[in-house]
Write a protein that holds these residues in place. Sequence first.
Motif, short mmCIF file in Angstrom:
data_model
loop_
_atom_site.label_atom_id
_atom_site.label_comp_id
_atom_site.label_asym_id
_atom_site.label_seq_id
_atom_site.Cartn_x
_atom_site.Cartn_y
_atom_site.Cartn_z
N GLY A 66 0.74 -1.23 0.03
CA GLY A 66 0.23 -0.04 0.17
C GLY A 66 0.70 1.26 0.01
N ALA A 67 1.98 1.16 0.82
CA ALA A 67 2.86 2.40 0.82
C ALA A 67 3.59 2.49 -0.54
CB ALA A 67 3.85 1.98 2.00
N GLN A 69 2.46 1.80 -3.41
CA GLN A 69 1.45 2.15 -4.38
C GLN A 69 1.36 3.62 -4.32
OE1 GLN A 69 -2.63 0.92 -4.22
NE2 GLN A 69 -2.41 0.20 -6.27
N THR A 70 1.12 3.98 -2.97
CA THR A 70 1.05 5.61 -2.73
C THR A 70 2.19 6.25 -3.52
OG1 THR A 70 0.00 4.92 -0.56
CG2 THR A 70 0.48 7.26 -1.05
N GLU A 168 -6.19 1.38 -8.70
CA GLU A 168 -6.71 0.78 -7.55
C GLU A 168 -6.52 -0.87 -7.17
OE1 GLU A 168 -10.70 1.98 -6.91
OE2 GLU A 168 -10.94 0.67 -5.00
N TYR A 171 -2.23 -3.69 -7.35
CA TYR A 171 -0.96 -3.92 -6.59
C TYR A 171 -1.64 -4.43 -5.20
CZ TYR A 171 3.88 -3.18 -5.83
OH TYR A 171 5.17 -3.20 -5.61
N LEU A 173 -1.72 -5.24 -1.22
CA LEU A 173 -1.56 -4.25 0.04
C LEU A 173 -0.45 -4.71 0.84
CD1 LEU A 173 -4.86 -3.72 2.15
CD2 LEU A 173 -3.34 -1.82 0.91
#
Lengths: 233, 112
Positions: A66-67, A69-70, A168, A171, A173
Amino acid sequence: MNTYLVLIPAFNESADLKKVLNDVRGNIPQADILVVNDGSTDHTSEIARNAGVMVLDIPYNIGYGGAVQTGFRFATEFVYDYVITIDGDAQHDPVSAKNLIKAMEETGADVVIGSRFLHGDYRMGVARKAGVLLFSKIAQWYTGVQFTDPTSGFQILNRKVFSYLAEENNYPLDYPDANIIMAMHKMKFTVTEAPVTMREKPGGKSMHSGYRPFIYVMRMFLSILMVLLRKEE
Amino acid sequence: MGIFLFIVILELVRRKKFREELSIIWLVIGICLILSSFADRVIDPLALRLGISYPPALVFILIFFLLVFAMLYFSLVVSDLKSKNKELSQKMALLEYRVSKITQEETSAIKD
């Protein structure tokens, strides 16, 4: 604006982050640096801010994937050409980033994954070695290319790829593995490997240690199966 | 017990502690529980026809299936919430960066 963005996902890395940032500055001076603070409870964010790099603060911990992807979203919004991902725990030696950049220029690949096994040796437990081998074999069977280190978080990606992974549901998490390599292959991105040096972590605190390996293996099989089953859009 | 469950759920929905969409599945379970106590005329012959010698076992089987479906449904809801939550936190982090950049520019403009 520089065309390279070094993306450092960090969760409670205040011990090593300063050193990582210095090393990155020294070795990849042409790049902008972005630290994605994944809901750390220590001083990760302050350390990064004091070092004068760009910081994104995720309000709570959402996981490594998640990081990352951000960061991909950031790079897409601010139109960078390349993203280099480096872990925040000083495991990856930024000196090796040159290998990745060089490999990308020479092969014209869309993604270059840094492998600690291509040159030199890197010691790890038998169980982990078996796991890495298993999934790299599956990825090899599917893509026709040998990946010696599919879990490596030390990579360079071009805009075509990171803007795709920034969407969305593209990828995971938690920890990307062979499943993402296969998904990228399916999207007709070319993926290759280049040698990098990794330092063994002194505390033995690995990304995968918290994970119960059995569940991890099951989950990865499921993800891989899903990559195979999903129709191309 | 079915009636009790039914009333508790209706009361929770009335107090807006429970979203109406989600409560439906529990109301269905409540109704099934109420009906199952009157349904020996249906359950007994049905159980015999299915080869179940002890008819209440059929009731347990039905309740078991209902509960499995309820749990599957809630897992779906949790999964959906998790990805929405991720999206939200990522967007928030990116927006926060832009906002702090704008405020920085503003404060430096005021100082000049």
